[in-house]
Motif scaffolding. Structure first.
Motif, PDB file in Angstrom:
ATOM      1  N   ALA A  61       5.426 -47.474  33.860  1.00  0.00           N
ATOM      2  CA  ALA A  61       5.194 -46.699  35.074  1.00  0.00           C
ATOM      3  C   ALA A  61       5.778 -47.482  36.233  1.00  0.00           C
ATOM      4  CB  ALA A  61       3.706 -46.462  35.296  1.00  0.00           C
ATOM      5  N   GLU A  62       6.657 -46.837  36.988  1.00  0.00           N
ATOM      6  CA  GLU A  62       7.296 -47.490  38.133  1.00  0.00           C
ATOM      7  C   GLU A  62       7.929 -48.816  37.722  1.00  0.00           C
ATOM      8  OE1 GLU A  62       4.450 -47.723  41.255  1.00  0.00           O
ATOM      9  OE2 GLU A  62       4.289 -45.547  41.477  1.00  0.00           O
ATOM     10  N   GLU A  63       8.648 -48.786  36.604  1.00  0.00           N
ATOM     11  CA  GLU A  63       9.436 -49.926  36.125  1.00  0.00           C
ATOM     12  C   GLU A  63       8.577 -51.103  35.664  1.00  0.00           C
ATOM     13  OE1 GLU A  63      12.853 -49.508  35.904  1.00  0.00           O
ATOM     14  OE2 GLU A  63      12.241 -47.504  36.525  1.00  0.00           O
ATOM     15  N   SER A  64       7.294 -50.872  35.392  1.00  0.00           N
ATOM     16  CA  SER A  64       6.458 -51.964  34.922  1.00  0.00           C
ATOM     17  C   SER A  64       5.434 -51.426  33.936  1.00  0.00           C
ATOM     18  CB  SER A  64       5.769 -52.657  36.106  1.00  0.00           C
ATOM     19  OG  SER A  64       5.206 -53.882  35.691  1.00  0.00           O
ATOM     20  N   ASP A  65       4.614 -52.327  33.371  1.00  0.00           N
ATOM     21  CA  ASP A  65       3.631 -51.950  32.372  1.00  0.00           C
ATOM     22  C   ASP A  65       2.237 -51.983  32.989  1.00  0.00           C
ATOM     23  OD1 ASP A  65       1.606 -52.368  30.195  1.00  0.00           O
ATOM     24  OD2 ASP A  65       3.396 -52.139  28.959  1.00  0.00           O
ATOM     25  N   PRO A  66       1.577 -50.833  33.122  1.00  0.00           N
ATOM     26  CA  PRO A  66       0.265 -50.808  33.783  1.00  0.00           C
ATOM     27  C   PRO A  66      -0.784 -51.640  33.070  1.00  0.00           C
ATOM     28  CG  PRO A  66       1.180 -48.583  33.546  1.00  0.00           C
ATOM     29  CD  PRO A  66       2.049 -49.483  32.744  1.00  0.00           C
ATOM     30  N   ASP A  69       0.063 -55.379  33.672  1.00  0.00           N
ATOM     31  CA  ASP A  69      -0.156 -55.692  35.083  1.00  0.00           C
ATOM     32  C   ASP A  69      -1.646 -55.789  35.405  1.00  0.00           C
ATOM     33  OD1 ASP A  69       2.563 -55.627  35.387  1.00  0.00           O
ATOM     34  OD2 ASP A  69       2.625 -53.666  36.383  1.00  0.00           O
ATOM     35  N   ALA A 110      13.409 -49.966  31.449  1.00  0.00           N
ATOM     36  CA  ALA A 110      12.015 -50.283  31.771  1.00  0.00           C
ATOM     37  C   ALA A 110      11.209 -50.467  30.490  1.00  0.00           C
ATOM     38  CB  ALA A 110      11.407 -49.189  32.639  1.00  0.00           C
ATOM     39  N   CYS A 114       9.159 -53.891  29.110  1.00  0.00           N
ATOM     40  CA  CYS A 114       7.767 -53.887  28.654  1.00  0.00           C
ATOM     41  C   CYS A 114       7.671 -54.382  27.216  1.00  0.00           C
ATOM     42  CB  CYS A 114       7.177 -52.486  28.770  1.00  0.00           C
ATOM     43  SG  CYS A 114       7.049 -51.870  30.455  1.00  0.00           S
TER      44      CYS A 114
END
Length: 261
Positions: A61-66, A69, A110, A114
């Motif tokens: 999500a939004e180029e990252s891993d929720p 994160d 992305a 991840c």
């Protein structure tokens, strides 16, 4: 009792949960079908404290891993699994790719990042091609009038029946498989056209017309799918996990779905 926390209880993960509950596991999960709210940090942390195993099927999500994160700092002492995508390999121009192939060169940059982050944490990363199964197969697309045959003679891709993902992941969990990436795919990469034609045969319908990319007027996401061409090798999963797909080709997989209907 062994306890699994699943982040993202979707189409595939819900079947993994059912299989493990049938084997005596306690399973908790976030997602609309789960019992935990991802936004309830304290509730998720409490569930993580109890869990022996963690599996994430949450996409970037939004180029990252929720998940990483939000909770990466408390995952290191858990058995970790991550449902990734063979899209991380990008376009191989029809060549075979295995877990040693470069990642991050295609449209799934992305996802590739991840994937790499989970590997660095010591996860078992399951790289999945096109997933199909009951309620989500070429049979459904044909019946809905959404199936396409595209005139790309050299384009092939791999796929996997959802039941084969379940057996692969469950085997990896219960055997405490070594950390690393595993491709879970069927044995016969082939064209999308062949899959659609087999679905039509099983339904007793005529295949849709053969169209050019321009005539098909596909969405940008669908066009991206057809822009990549690769065959996914599953030898490592067979060797390391002792896994064999129940449905080694799309023919057996579609026939089994049709027989259940």
């Amino acid at each position: 009792m062994s306890r699994l926390l699943i982040f993202g209880l979707g189409y595939t993960a819900s079947r993994i949960a059912d299989a493990l509950r049938g084997r005596g596991w306690e399973v908790r999960a976030t997602g609309s079908a789960g019992d935990l709210d991802f936004a309830d940090r304290q509730g998720v942390l409490a569930a993580l404290d109890d869990a022996s195993h963690v599996l994430s099927s949450v996409p970037p999500a939004e180029e990252s891993d929720p998940v990483l994160d939000g909770f990466g700092e408390v995952l290191e002492d858990k058995w970790l699994g991550y449902l990734s995508s063979t899209g991380v390999y990008g376009d191989a121009q029809g060549a075979w790719v295995d877990e040693s192939a470069p990642v991050g060169t295609g449209r799934r940059t992305a996802r590739a990042e991840c994937d790499s982050r989970w590997l660095r944490l010591g996860a078992r990363v399951f790289r999945l091609p096109g997933i199909y199964g009951p309620g989500r197969s070429a049979l459904d697309r044909v019946r809905a009038g959404k199936a396409h045959r595209i005139d790309l003679p050299e384009q092939v891709f791999s796929r996997v029946h959802v039941d084969d993902i379940v057996t692969g992941v469950v085997t990896a969990i219960e055997s405490d498989a070594p950390e690393g990436a595993y491709n879970l795919s069927d044995d016969l990469p082939t064209s999308q056209n062949a899959v659609i034609e087999e679905a039509c045969r099983l339904l007793g319908l005529e295949p849709p017309p053969l169209l050019s990319m321009e005539e098909a007027d596909l969405s940008p996401m669908a066009r991206g799918f057809y822009a990549e061409n690769r065959r996914v090798a599953n030898g490592k999963a067979k060797r390391a996990l002792g896994w064999e797909p129940l449905y080694p080709t799309y023919r057996e997989g579609l026939a089994a779905i049709r027989a259940r209907e």
